[in-house]
Design a protein around this motif. Sequence first.
Motif, PDB file in Angstrom:
ATOM      1  N   PRO A  41     -16.925  15.155 -57.852  1.00 34.63           N
ATOM      2  CA  PRO A  41     -17.421  16.094 -56.853  1.00 34.63           C
ATOM      3  C   PRO A  41     -18.694  15.588 -56.158  1.00 34.63           C
ATOM      4  O   PRO A  41     -19.374  14.715 -56.660  1.00 34.63           O
ATOM      5  N   TYR A  42     -18.969  16.213 -55.010  1.00 33.39           N
ATOM      6  CA  TYR A  42     -20.032  15.755 -54.133  1.00 33.39           C
ATOM      7  C   TYR A  42     -21.114  16.804 -53.936  1.00 33.39           C
ATOM      8  O   TYR A  42     -20.858  18.006 -54.011  1.00 33.39           O
ATOM      9  N   HIS A  43     -22.300  16.304 -53.628  1.00 31.43           N
ATOM     10  CA  HIS A  43     -23.386  17.136 -53.120  1.00 31.43           C
ATOM     11  C   HIS A  43     -23.531  16.773 -51.646  1.00 31.43           C
ATOM     12  O   HIS A  43     -23.421  15.599 -51.281  1.00 31.43           O
ATOM     13  N   LEU A  44     -23.781  17.781 -50.822  1.00 30.29           N
ATOM     14  CA  LEU A  44     -23.890  17.583 -49.377  1.00 30.29           C
ATOM     15  C   LEU A  44     -25.222  18.115 -48.895  1.00 30.29           C
ATOM     16  O   LEU A  44     -25.565  19.276 -49.146  1.00 30.29           O
ATOM     17  N   ASP A  45     -25.974  17.267 -48.219  1.00 31.07           N
ATOM     18  CA  ASP A  45     -27.233  17.658 -47.594  1.00 31.07           C
ATOM     19  C   ASP A  45     -26.998  17.627 -46.091  1.00 31.07           C
ATOM     20  O   ASP A  45     -26.566  16.598 -45.559  1.00 31.07           O
ATOM     21  N   ILE A  46     -27.263  18.747 -45.423  1.00 32.54           N
ATOM     22  CA  ILE A  46     -27.003  18.866 -43.988  1.00 32.54           C
ATOM     23  C   ILE A  46     -28.331  19.033 -43.258  1.00 32.54           C
ATOM     24  O   ILE A  46     -29.145  19.882 -43.624  1.00 32.54           O
ATOM     25  N   ALA A  47     -28.514  18.219 -42.227  1.00 34.90           N
ATOM     26  CA  ALA A  47     -29.733  18.301 -41.421  1.00 34.90           C
ATOM     27  C   ALA A  47     -29.383  18.057 -39.959  1.00 34.90           C
ATOM     28  O   ALA A  47     -28.389  17.400 -39.650  1.00 34.90           O
TER      29      ALA A  47
END
Length: 162
Positions: A55-61
Motif C-alpha cells: 500500500p501507498y501513502h499519498l502527499d498532495i500539494a
Amino acid sequence: METEHSDKARITKVTLDESSIERSSPDIEHEREVAIFDLLDDNYFQPLGDEEGGPYHLDIAVIEKRLHLTITRENGEDVVLHVLALGPLRKILKDYFLICETYYAAIRTATPSQIEAIDMGRRGVHNEASDLLAERLKGKISVDHTTARRLFTLICALYKKG
C-alpha cells in the motif's frame, strides 16, 4: 471480493500540504474530511511501473499552479513524484466551484426539488472532472472512477484557497 493485488494497489494514508491550503468554509472542510475518509476506505491506486506494489501513502500539494503527487510506501520509501499542470483542469474547476457555491446557497433557502436539481448538476460536473483527472493520470497512475472522484475533491480543496 478482495484480491491480493487490490491490497497492494491502494492508498492507506493521505496528507494534504498545509502550505497549499487555507482554512475554508465549514462545508468545504467537511467535504475534504469526508473525501479523505471515503478515499481511504475504498480506493484503487496503482503507480504504473511499480513492481513492488503498495500500500501507498499519498502527499498532495499545489505548488506554482502544478499538482504534486508524492507517492511513498507505508515504510516511507519513495516510489514516485508526479507533477501535473493544472491548466487542463482550470475551466472545469471553475465550473465546479461555481455550481458548489450555488448548491451551498440553495441548501439554506431553496426547495428540496431545486436543491436536488442543482446537486445533480454538481455531481455531473464532478464526474466529468473525475474522468478528466483519470485521463491526465493515464500512463502514470491507474485509478478507478471512485478513486478519481475522491482525488478530484481533494484537488479542489487545495486549488481553491480560502
